[in-house]
Scaffold this motif. Structure first.
Motif, short mmCIF file in Angstrom:
data_model
loop_
_atom_site.label_atom_id
_atom_site.label_comp_id
_atom_site.label_asym_id
_atom_site.label_seq_id
_atom_site.Cartn_x
_atom_site.Cartn_y
_atom_site.Cartn_z
N GLU A 29 1.00 -1.51 -0.15
CA GLU A 29 -0.25 -0.10 0.02
C GLU A 29 1.18 1.04 -0.37
OE1 GLU A 29 -2.52 2.27 2.85
OE2 GLU A 29 -3.12 -0.19 2.53
N VAL A 30 0.55 2.25 -1.26
CA VAL A 30 2.27 2.54 -0.93
C VAL A 30 1.16 4.13 -0.97
CG1 VAL A 30 3.79 3.91 -2.47
CG2 VAL A 30 3.60 0.99 -2.41
N THR A 31 2.00 4.93 -0.77
CA THR A 31 1.45 6.47 -0.33
C THR A 31 2.87 7.55 -0.90
OG1 THR A 31 0.16 6.01 1.11
CG2 THR A 31 1.90 8.34 0.53
N THR A 32 3.22 8.57 -2.10
CA THR A 32 4.11 8.44 -2.30
C THR A 32 4.33 10.32 -2.40
OG1 THR A 32 2.28 9.85 -4.49
CG2 THR A 32 3.45 7.97 -4.51
N ALA A 33 5.41 10.70 -2.20
CA ALA A 33 5.64 12.41 -2.03
C ALA A 33 6.49 12.24 -3.04
CB ALA A 33 6.04 12.70 -0.34
N SER A 34 6.79 13.64 -3.23
CA SER A 34 7.78 14.33 -4.55
C SER A 34 8.79 14.79 -3.65
CB SER A 34 6.64 14.80 -5.56
OG SER A 34 6.57 16.15 -5.22
N ASN A 35 8.44 15.46 -2.98
CA ASN A 35 10.68 16.11 -1.96
C ASN A 35 9.35 15.98 -0.61
OD1 ASN A 35 7.99 18.11 -1.16
ND2 ASN A 35 7.88 19.34 -3.05
N GLY A 36 10.69 16.70 0.31
CA GLY A 36 10.98 16.00 1.02
C GLY A 36 9.68 16.89 2.41
N LYS A 37 9.21 18.57 2.11
CA LYS A 37 8.20 18.78 2.65
C LYS A 37 6.64 18.48 2.62
CE LYS A 37 5.96 23.09 2.85
NZ LYS A 37 5.43 24.67 2.44
N GLU A 38 6.51 17.08 1.37
CA GLU A 38 5.12 16.41 1.52
C GLU A 38 5.38 15.26 1.90
OE1 GLU A 38 4.77 15.39 -2.60
OE2 GLU A 38 4.34 18.04 -2.97
N ALA A 39 6.54 14.78 2.09
CA ALA A 39 6.60 13.51 2.93
C ALA A 39 7.04 14.30 4.86
CB ALA A 39 8.23 12.97 2.66
N ILE A 40 7.27 14.90 5.25
CA ILE A 40 6.92 15.21 6.61
C ILE A 40 5.95 15.25 6.96
CG2 ILE A 40 7.95 16.95 8.11
CD1 ILE A 40 10.74 17.23 7.18
N ALA A 41 5.18 16.29 6.28
CA ALA A 41 3.77 16.39 5.63
C ALA A 41 2.73 15.22 6.51
CB ALA A 41 3.02 17.01 5.20
N GLU A 42 3.33 13.49 5.47
CA GLU A 42 3.15 12.61 5.68
C GLU A 42 2.88 11.97 6.85
OE1 GLU A 42 0.49 10.89 3.23
OE2 GLU A 42 0.63 12.07 1.78
N LEU A 43 4.13 11.96 7.52
CA LEU A 43 4.95 10.94 8.15
C LEU A 43 4.29 11.39 9.78
CD1 LEU A 43 8.49 11.34 7.17
CD2 LEU A 43 7.29 9.22 7.48
N ASN A 44 3.69 13.04 9.84
CA ASN A 44 2.70 14.03 10.94
C ASN A 44 1.43 14.06 11.08
OD1 ASN A 44 5.32 15.35 12.60
ND2 ASN A 44 6.37 15.92 10.55
N GLY A 45 0.70 13.06 9.78
CA GLY A 45 -0.68 13.06 9.84
C GLY A 45 -1.35 12.17 9.78
N GLU A 46 -2.24 11.03 9.90
CA GLU A 46 -2.92 9.49 10.43
C GLU A 46 -2.40 8.74 9.78
OE1 GLU A 46 -6.39 10.72 11.21
OE2 GLU A 46 -6.88 12.33 12.01
N SER A 47 -1.73 8.91 8.76
CA SER A 47 -1.46 7.25 8.89
C SER A 47 0.03 7.28 8.82
CB SER A 47 -0.58 7.52 6.95
OG SER A 47 -1.81 7.66 5.90
N ARG A 48 0.34 5.89 9.23
CA ARG A 48 0.98 5.02 9.61
C ARG A 48 2.33 4.14 8.67
NH1 ARG A 48 1.75 8.44 12.12
NH2 ARG A 48 1.63 9.10 14.11
N PHE A 49 3.48 4.49 8.54
CA PHE A 49 3.92 3.57 7.49
C PHE A 49 4.71 2.37 7.77
CE2 PHE A 49 3.09 7.64 6.12
CZ PHE A 49 2.65 7.43 5.09
N ASP A 50 4.49 1.42 7.27
CA ASP A 50 5.72 -0.11 7.53
C ASP A 50 7.07 0.58 7.39
OD1 ASP A 50 3.68 -1.80 9.34
OD2 ASP A 50 2.87 -1.45 7.50
N HIS A 51 7.11 1.70 6.24
CA HIS A 51 8.52 1.57 5.44
C HIS A 51 8.49 2.96 4.68
CE1 HIS A 51 9.44 -2.94 5.33
NE2 HIS A 51 8.15 -3.03 4.68
N VAL A 52 9.80 3.45 5.27
CA VAL A 52 9.76 4.84 4.45
C VAL A 52 11.30 4.45 3.63
CG1 VAL A 52 10.01 7.11 4.64
CG2 VAL A 52 8.93 6.63 6.50
N VAL A 53 10.57 5.11 2.41
CA VAL A 53 11.50 4.22 1.15
C VAL A 53 12.21 6.04 0.40
CG1 VAL A 53 12.74 3.97 -0.94
CG2 VAL A 53 11.25 2.02 1.44
N THR A 54 13.22 7.05 0.77
CA THR A 54 13.61 8.10 0.62
C THR A 54 14.92 8.16 -0.52
OG1 THR A 54 13.44 10.23 0.96
CG2 THR A 54 14.76 8.83 3.16
N ASP A 55 14.53 8.90 -1.68
CA ASP A 55 15.62 9.25 -1.82
C ASP A 55 16.77 10.29 -0.78
OD1 ASP A 55 17.64 9.86 -3.61
OD2 ASP A 55 16.66 11.21 -5.48
#
Length: 119
Positions: A29-55
């Motif tokens: 189940e993949v959520t995407t972010a195109s930059n660090g700002k979007e990624a940090i918003a996702e991380l601080n949102g309600e979703s919980r992730f098993d993996h974070v893969v980041t460039d």
């Protein structure tokens, strides 16, 4: 067992779409972010992730290292994978327990890192 939830952070659109599609086809189940700002918003949102893969290298002043540090702080159960065209020795220290995958990589290599992390 529910599908693994994965946050994919990649600024190259074509690569982000390709990897997202491939991992989705493999049951993630993949959520995407195109930059660090979007990624940090996702991380601080309600979703919980098993993996974070980041460039590592991304635009707008927030790097993948910043994303990994934030993930380690706010989602400590998420397994972190940093990908980069740079060699690991060229990067600053990465968070403990973070896996490193050099670019370019193939989907089976990323899958191997993710599955190794799940074991």
């Amino acid at each position: 067992m529910p599908p693994s939830r994965l946050l994919l952070v990649e600024d190259e659109d074509d690569l982000r779409f390709l990897i997202c599609d491939a991992l989705s086809d493999l049951g993630y189940e993949v959520t995407t972010a195109s930059n660090g700002k979007e990624a940090i918003a996702e991380l601080n949102g309600e979703s919980r992730f098993d993996h974070v893969v980041t460039d590592v290298s991304m635009p707008h002043g927030i790097s993948g290292l910043d994303v990994a540090a934030e993930a380690a702080k706010v989602q400590p159960l998420a397994r972190l994978v940093l990908v980069s065209g740079y060699q690991r020795s060229q990067l600053p220290q990465i968070p403990e327990g973070t896996r490193f995958l050099p670019k370019p990589y193939r989907i089976h290599q990323l899958l191997g890192v993710l599955q190794d992390e799940e074991a």
